[in-house]
Design an enzyme around this catalytic site. Structure first.
Site, short mmCIF file in Angstrom:
data_model
loop_
_atom_site.label_atom_id
_atom_site.label_comp_id
_atom_site.label_asym_id
_atom_site.label_seq_id
_atom_site.Cartn_x
_atom_site.Cartn_y
_atom_site.Cartn_z
CB ILE A 1 -0.98 -0.02 1.19
CG1 ILE A 1 -2.02 -1.13 0.98
CG2 ILE A 1 -1.65 1.33 1.37
CD1 ILE A 1 -2.94 -1.36 2.17
CD GLU A 2 3.12 3.57 3.73
OE1 GLU A 2 3.40 4.57 3.03
OE2 GLU A 2 2.52 3.66 4.82
CB THR A 3 6.37 2.10 -2.08
OG1 THR A 3 6.77 0.80 -1.60
CG2 THR A 3 6.67 3.16 -1.04
#
Length: 344
Positions: free
Chosen positions: A130-132
């Protein structure tokens, strides 16, 4: 940093923010020549042990990032919060496919993180995904420019970013990253897990044993660091994370909408909240309310009951949308792995 130093740095930042709020002026040239930056360098030298001359030389290369400032500034009319839209982006099929590949390619590191910290592999994978998008979107902003801009030309969060800039300089002086070349997001976050400099100093690990922490190019370091972070925030091994719940906005308001699991489940259940599972009466919980738009553009809500483990995810990112998405992403990944034809 010592508590006295933290207070001193914070007071300095707040004083700057108050002054800037009265008369906002454009950046008057190179940061190193500004009196407020020189005062900051004095604090960094005293409280962080970063040599004054070294810090001045580094900061002299910094330039204002108008784009980072613009992206950080809230819009005057923000769009309505919509859990359905957020969920669709976070749990899109391409990201889930990449998650299976990432998990398969990093099984030894994920298994070791489970053993060392008790954090399920699916949770670590979900956060990095989800972050990157597993390192595909880490940001291309020069981190020094971002932190300088937000510390000295963005009064809304100046105190926070001055502290992050101090940690960044400390990391550079210790040789733990290249402060002149480091890139990341427009908010100053770095690497696959999007750690801020303070989190790198406190929680990041050289999990692959190569003698350096590299959150941008070492998935193993990223995996160990995410698990370390959640463990240090209080993750409880083999305990549940989140439950679908029946609740209402009056109850959410009464419980205070925090990010800490501060309420005994028995007390929350007594208010009329119901979940799709079992929790012991003494378990500490937090209620998440997730607004979404209906077809007629009116707002309805979904609800989740989060445990202490969910609260550790909310400390990683305070957004209820984020916490719910990480938990659901992990559950989806686990279900696919357990299916008869599950991949990875």
């Amino acid at each position: 940093m010592q508590s006295v130093g933290r207070r001193r740095l914070l007071l300095g930042a707040l004083a700057f923010a108050a002054g800037a709020g009265q008369a906002r002026q454009p950046a008057p040239g190179p940061y190193a020549g500004r009196p407020d930056v020189r005062a900051f360098v004095d604090t960094v030298a005293t409280e962080y042990g970063v040599p004054r001359g070294w810090a001045e030389r580094v900061l002299a290369t910094g330039r204002r990032s108008a784009q980072a400032e613009r992206l950080m500034t809230p819009t005057l009319t923000p769009p309505p919060r919509d859990w359905a839209r957020y969920r669709a982006r976070a749990l899109d099929e391409a990201r889930l496919r990449e998650a299976v590949l990432f998990r398969g390619a990093n099984r030894p590191a994920l298994a070791r993180a489970v053993e060392d910290f008790g954090v399920p592999a699916e949770i670590v994978v979900a956060i990095i995904g989800i972050e990157t998008m597993f390192g595909r979107v880490m940001g291309t902003f020069r981190t020094l420019d971002v932190l300088l801009t937000l510390a000295f030309d963005y009064p809304r969060r100046a105190a926070f970013y001055r502290e992050e800039l101090a940690h960044f300089l400390a990391l550079g002086h210790q040789g733990r990253l290249d402060v002149l070349k480091q890139t990341g997001s427009f908010a100053g976050a770095i690497g696959l897990p999007q750690f801020m400099p303070s989190s790198i100093r406190r929680f990041a690990l050289d999990y692959d044993g190569d003698g350096r922490i590299d959150l941008a190019r070492s998935p193993t370091d990223a995996i160990g660091s995410v698990a370390s972070y959640l463990h240090r925030q209080g993750w409880q091994r083999n305990e549940p994370i989140m439950f679908d719940a029946v609740a209402n906005e009056a109850i959410a308001e009464q419980l205070g909408r925090g990010i800490v699991a501060a309420h005994a489940w028995a007390d929350v259940a007594e208010l009329g909240v119901r979940i799709d599972g079992y929790l012991p009466p003494e378990a500490k919980v937090v209620l998440l309310d997730l607004p979404y738009l209906q077809q007629d553009e009116s707002t309805n809500f979904e609800y989740r009951i989060g445990t202490v483990n969910a609260a550790t995810i909310l400390h990683y990112n305070r957004s209820y949308f984020y916490g719910a998405a990480v938990a659901e992403f992990a559950a989806t990944l686990r279900a696919r792995a357990e299916a008869p034809d599950g991949a990875g």
